[in-house]
Motif scaffolding. Sequence first.
Motif, short mmCIF file in Angstrom:
data_model
loop_
_atom_site.label_atom_id
_atom_site.label_comp_id
_atom_site.label_asym_id
_atom_site.label_seq_id
_atom_site.Cartn_x
_atom_site.Cartn_y
_atom_site.Cartn_z
N ARG A 103 41.00 46.01 42.13
CA ARG A 103 40.53 45.08 43.16
C ARG A 103 41.38 45.12 44.42
O ARG A 103 40.94 44.69 45.47
N ARG A 104 42.58 45.65 44.36
CA ARG A 104 43.46 45.70 45.52
C ARG A 104 43.11 46.86 46.46
O ARG A 104 43.52 46.87 47.61
N THR A 105 42.38 47.86 45.97
CA THR A 105 42.02 49.02 46.78
C THR A 105 40.54 48.91 47.14
O THR A 105 39.68 48.92 46.27
N GLN A 117 34.13 42.20 48.78
CA GLN A 117 35.26 41.39 49.21
C GLN A 117 36.24 41.26 48.04
O GLN A 117 35.86 41.24 46.88
N VAL A 118 37.49 41.17 48.39
CA VAL A 118 38.54 41.06 47.38
C VAL A 118 38.55 39.66 46.80
O VAL A 118 38.37 38.68 47.48
N SER A 119 38.70 39.59 45.47
CA SER A 119 38.82 38.31 44.79
C SER A 119 39.91 38.48 43.73
O SER A 119 39.63 38.50 42.53
N ILE A 120 41.14 38.62 44.18
CA ILE A 120 42.24 38.85 43.26
C ILE A 120 42.65 37.52 42.62
O ILE A 120 42.89 36.54 43.29
N ASP A 121 42.71 37.54 41.28
CA ASP A 121 43.12 36.35 40.54
C ASP A 121 44.62 36.19 40.57
O ASP A 121 45.35 37.17 40.55
#
Length: 122
Positions: A103-105, A117-121
């Motif tokens: 998810r970071r890339t 879109q990023v949805s980092i937990d």
Amino acid sequence: SGHFDMDNLWLTIYRLSIGVFGSMSFFLIAKPVWSLIQRWNFSEMLCRIGTATLGIYFLQTFLLEIFIHSLHLYIPLPWSCIAAPLIALIEMAACYSLVLMIRRTRIIRLLVLGEEQVSIDK
């Protein structure tokens, strides 16, 4: 084929009763287990993991079909009831960690997970 088989009848009744008993046990246990999950604050963690299920399924398929299968693991039957859930938990934790890294890339996230879109937990 045209005759009554008493052994088959008893086997059918046995299977039906085991199925009914198993289903009833699940429904009776579900509410106390959910209250334990809520009391121990696992519900928030489960919700976060739930948002990553597509990525977990995708990565788990490759881990199961390619990596773990190539190890030719054999677990004797008495230990399989302990080893299988343990392996599943370890594999899920590894896949979830990989999903968070993916998810970071931006490009990999879009291609593998289909997320724009990023949805980092946290």
